[in-house]
Design an enzyme around this catalytic site. Structure first.
Site, PDB file in Angstrom:
ATOM      1  N   GLY A 165      37.580  45.933  29.314  1.00  0.00           N
ATOM      2  CA  GLY A 165      36.487  46.556  28.574  1.00  0.00           C
ATOM      3  C   GLY A 165      36.476  46.286  27.081  1.00  0.00           C
ATOM      4  N   MET A 181      37.207  44.545  34.875  1.00  0.00           N
ATOM      5  CA  MET A 181      37.522  44.124  36.234  1.00  0.00           C
ATOM      6  C   MET A 181      38.722  44.873  36.802  1.00  0.00           C
ATOM      7  SD  MET A 181      35.121  42.149  37.125  1.00  0.00           S
ATOM      8  CE  MET A 181      35.709  41.356  38.615  1.00  0.00           C
ATOM      9  N   ILE A 183      31.013  42.167  30.911  1.00  0.00           N
ATOM     10  CA  ILE A 183      32.203  42.460  31.709  1.00  0.00           C
ATOM     11  C   ILE A 183      33.376  41.651  31.169  1.00  0.00           C
ATOM     12  CG2 ILE A 183      33.174  42.242  34.039  1.00  0.00           C
ATOM     13  CD1 ILE A 183      30.030  42.071  34.860  1.00  0.00           C
ATOM     14  N   CYS A 184      34.568  42.271  31.153  1.00  0.00           N
ATOM     15  CA  CYS A 184      35.798  41.535  30.848  1.00  0.00           C
ATOM     16  C   CYS A 184      36.921  42.134  31.699  1.00  0.00           C
ATOM     17  CB  CYS A 184      36.125  41.559  29.355  1.00  0.00           C
ATOM     18  SG  CYS A 184      36.632  43.165  28.720  1.00  0.00           S
ATOM     19  N   HIS A 185      38.158  41.923  31.290  1.00  0.00           N
ATOM     20  CA  HIS A 185      39.292  42.390  32.092  1.00  0.00           C
ATOM     21  C   HIS A 185      39.430  43.913  32.057  1.00  0.00           C
ATOM     22  CE1 HIS A 185      43.130  42.209  34.127  1.00  0.00           C
ATOM     23  NE2 HIS A 185      43.675  42.907  33.145  1.00  0.00           N
TER      24      HIS A 185
END
Length: 99
Positions: A66, A90, A62-64
Site C-alpha cells: 500500500g 497484494m 495497487i502495490c505490495h
C-alpha cells in the site's frame, strides 16, 4: 487520498464492474501474480508512462503493501487524476491472480 479495501475491490471485481487497475510493483513481484485486468506500470516508470493514463478514468492503484501505490496516488492526484489507493496491497488480496 481516496482508499479502497481489498474486500471492497474484490466485490467490484466479482460484480464485473468496469475497473481501471494499475499495479505499480516491480517486474519480479508481478511475476508472482497480478489482479486480472490490471495493467503493470512500475512506480519508477510512472512519469515516462503517464501518457498511458486517461484523466477521465478513475484508477485504483495497487502495490505490495500500500505504500508505493499511495505514493503513485499522491503524485497523480496532484496532476489532476482521479485515483484511489488499495489499502493493504497484494499482501491483503484474497482474490484471483493472473500469472
Amino acid at each position: 487520498m481516496k482508499t479502497i479495501t481489498t474486500t471492497e475491490l474484490l466485490e467490484k471485481v466479482d460484480a464485473n464492474e468496469d475497473l481501471f487497475l494499475v499495479d505499480v510493483r516491480e517486474n519480479e513481484e508481478v511475476a508472482n501474480g497480478i489482479i486480472p485486468g490490471a495493467i503493470h506500470i512500475p512506480l519508477g516508470s510512472l512519469p515516462e508512462r503517464i501518457d498511458e493514463l486517461d484523466k477521465t478514468k478513475p484508477y485504483i492503484f495497487i502495490c505490495h503493501a500500500g505504500g508505493r501505490s499511495g505514493s503513485a496516488c499522491s503524485y497523480l492526484s496532484g496532476l489532476g487524476y482521479d485515483v484511489t489507493n488499495m489499502e493493504g496491497g497484494m499482501l491483503a488480496w484474497e482474490g484471483e491472480l493472473e500469472f
